[in-house]
Motif scaffolding. Sequence first.
Motif, mmCIF file in Angstrom:
data_model
loop_
_atom_site.group_PDB
_atom_site.id
_atom_site.type_symbol
_atom_site.label_atom_id
_atom_site.label_comp_id
_atom_site.label_asym_id
_atom_site.label_seq_id
_atom_site.Cartn_x
_atom_site.Cartn_y
_atom_site.Cartn_z
ATOM 1 N N ASP A 81 13.712 -51.541 6.983
ATOM 2 C CA ASP A 81 14.071 -51.541 8.400
ATOM 3 C C ASP A 81 14.056 -50.155 9.036
ATOM 4 O OD1 ASP A 81 14.798 -54.447 8.609
ATOM 5 O OD2 ASP A 81 16.222 -53.839 7.057
ATOM 6 N N LEU A 82 14.192 -49.123 8.211
ATOM 7 C CA LEU A 82 14.212 -47.759 8.718
ATOM 8 C C LEU A 82 13.761 -46.821 7.612
ATOM 9 C CD1 LEU A 82 15.127 -45.825 11.105
ATOM 10 C CD2 LEU A 82 17.293 -45.603 9.867
ATOM 11 N N VAL A 83 12.962 -45.810 7.976
ATOM 12 C CA VAL A 83 12.543 -44.777 7.028
ATOM 13 C C VAL A 83 13.144 -43.451 7.482
ATOM 14 C CG1 VAL A 83 10.614 -43.587 5.912
ATOM 15 C CG2 VAL A 83 10.364 -45.979 6.625
ATOM 16 N N VAL A 84 13.747 -42.742 6.536
ATOM 17 C CA VAL A 84 14.348 -41.440 6.837
ATOM 18 C C VAL A 84 13.725 -40.393 5.916
ATOM 19 C CG1 VAL A 84 16.473 -40.112 7.050
ATOM 20 C CG2 VAL A 84 16.503 -42.588 7.459
ATOM 21 N N PRO A 85 12.759 -39.620 6.408
ATOM 22 C CA PRO A 85 12.194 -38.538 5.607
ATOM 23 C C PRO A 85 12.964 -37.241 5.856
ATOM 24 C CG PRO A 85 10.822 -38.939 7.537
ATOM 25 C CD PRO A 85 12.028 -39.832 7.668
ATOM 26 N N ARG A 86 13.606 -36.741 4.834
ATOM 27 C CA ARG A 86 14.318 -35.462 4.933
ATOM 28 C C ARG A 86 13.432 -34.379 4.335
ATOM 29 N NH1 ARG A 86 20.529 -35.896 3.501
ATOM 30 N NH2 ARG A 86 19.928 -34.178 2.143
ATOM 31 N N GLY A 87 13.258 -33.290 5.046
ATOM 32 C CA GLY A 87 12.433 -32.223 4.519
ATOM 33 C C GLY A 87 11.630 -31.548 5.604
ATOM 34 N N SER A 88 10.426 -31.162 5.270
ATOM 35 C CA SER A 88 9.598 -30.383 6.184
ATOM 36 C C SER A 88 9.072 -31.222 7.342
ATOM 37 C CB SER A 88 8.413 -29.788 5.423
ATOM 38 O OG SER A 88 7.534 -30.818 5.011
ATOM 39 N N ASN A 89 8.645 -30.508 8.386
ATOM 40 C CA ASN A 89 8.005 -31.193 9.505
ATOM 41 C C ASN A 89 6.747 -31.918 9.053
ATOM 42 O OD1 ASN A 89 9.573 -30.868 11.806
ATOM 43 N ND2 ASN A 89 8.874 -28.783 12.143
ATOM 44 N N ALA A 90 6.038 -31.322 8.072
ATOM 45 C CA ALA A 90 4.820 -31.961 7.563
ATOM 46 C C ALA A 90 5.138 -33.321 6.969
ATOM 47 C CB ALA A 90 4.160 -31.061 6.519
ATOM 48 N N LEU A 91 6.239 -33.399 6.228
ATOM 49 C CA LEU A 91 6.637 -34.680 5.639
ATOM 50 C C LEU A 91 6.978 -35.690 6.728
ATOM 51 C CD1 LEU A 91 7.529 -36.537 3.305
ATOM 52 C CD2 LEU A 91 9.765 -35.433 3.413
#
Length: 456
Positions: free
Chosen positions: A217-227
């Motif tokens: 239902d939701l994706v949370v990528p923590r890290g660089s802007n590229a990611l």
Amino acid sequence: KDVPRARGASFDAPLDAAAKGARAAARRLQALDGSQRSAILQSVATALEANAASILAANEADMAAAGADVEPHLKQRLGLSKAKLATVARGVAALGDMADPVNKLLVKRELAPGLILEKRSAALGVVLVIFEARPEALPQIAALALRGGCAVLMKGGREAARSNAALHAVVRAAVVAAAPDAAAAADLEHAVSLLPDRDAVARLLAACDAAASPLVDLVVPRGSNALVKHVQASTKVPVLGHADGVCHVYVDASADASKAVALCVDAKCDYPAACNAAETFLFHESTVASGLAKTVADALREAGVELAGSPAAVEAGLASAETTKPPRHEHGCLAARVEVVSGVTEAVAFVNAHSSGHTDLVVAEDSAAAETFLRTVDSADIFHNASTRFADGFRFGLGAELGIATGRIHARGPVGVDGFLTYKWLLRSSDVHRVADFAGDAPAKRYTHKDLPLEG
């Protein structure tokens, strides 16, 4: 660095089972009452402390394997001490003690006599979190998800593979052990899942787009802007992006010298690798003449900070050399940019042009200047005479933190349990209510639209 690779392989059976298992776990968590979810969190907190030795041993192996190939500030994030693990456990326990956020009554309204509408908080469902090589993030994210009645699929930084595996095993066992019955235990086996690699993330995102019903239902990528940008381009699932931490400190003409020194040193040096550490210092031009700017710069240098900046900053003795970095740059170490500005208006313009929208601070005794900065800087967190390091879910009283959201949709700033929540509308009739009864020039029934006290 953990950017999912291009889609290629088909969605395999184990990953399909994990996704479907997460959905079943999410529905089971939502069916539990608040006290049962609290018991699960207390079980996790206890297990983290009880298994500290094995978790720390796994982390030591990760640290040894990292060697000289990993940058110092990244290696600092990778480390997990007994004290840090104990702090994480206390945060998980604090989440267990908090009031249940699920099914909270937000709005109660009479639409017509006998027809009552309620708006209540609800769990999002299944959340995919891709996070950096910071081992303590795994139990913190898992705890937030559990408190919010959500199942979570996670992929951590590869440098922390051993630490993440050990933490996942402990958390998963603790969740199952606290299940109220055997059926719940079977479902909760998949409440907290750890994906094996980047390819698994890529296949899952591809499958989400092709699935007839939602897998995530939701994706949370923590890290660089590229990611963040790669994930946003790789899926139709909503993405909660966490940009880099380019945080500013503006020292106004009215700033108190002792406060300015204390705040600037703390914002930069308390934990230079953190996303809420200061990266750029802006000094009002009058602080150069008064010597305040030099006092602060000297304190930063004494603390080991390498200062580079604009020609004006170099000429004023605030920077050792002109900077070669772009204005929007996250150093992540004991280095920072220095600029001289004409006043709060120019400071705000600089921040809004180059900030990542994370956290910015004004050091000032002039309340008008401070309020101008607070009202017009367009970031998630704007502070007055308080270190940027306060931009943290635990320090905000959220128990733990999913991350810092720098966007404007769904959540902003430190994201705690609220990041795992949405809401739903419940409509109850004490009789039979048809829309047709409210239609026409002489309706049989009429709307009252009367707000009622939030009870029950």
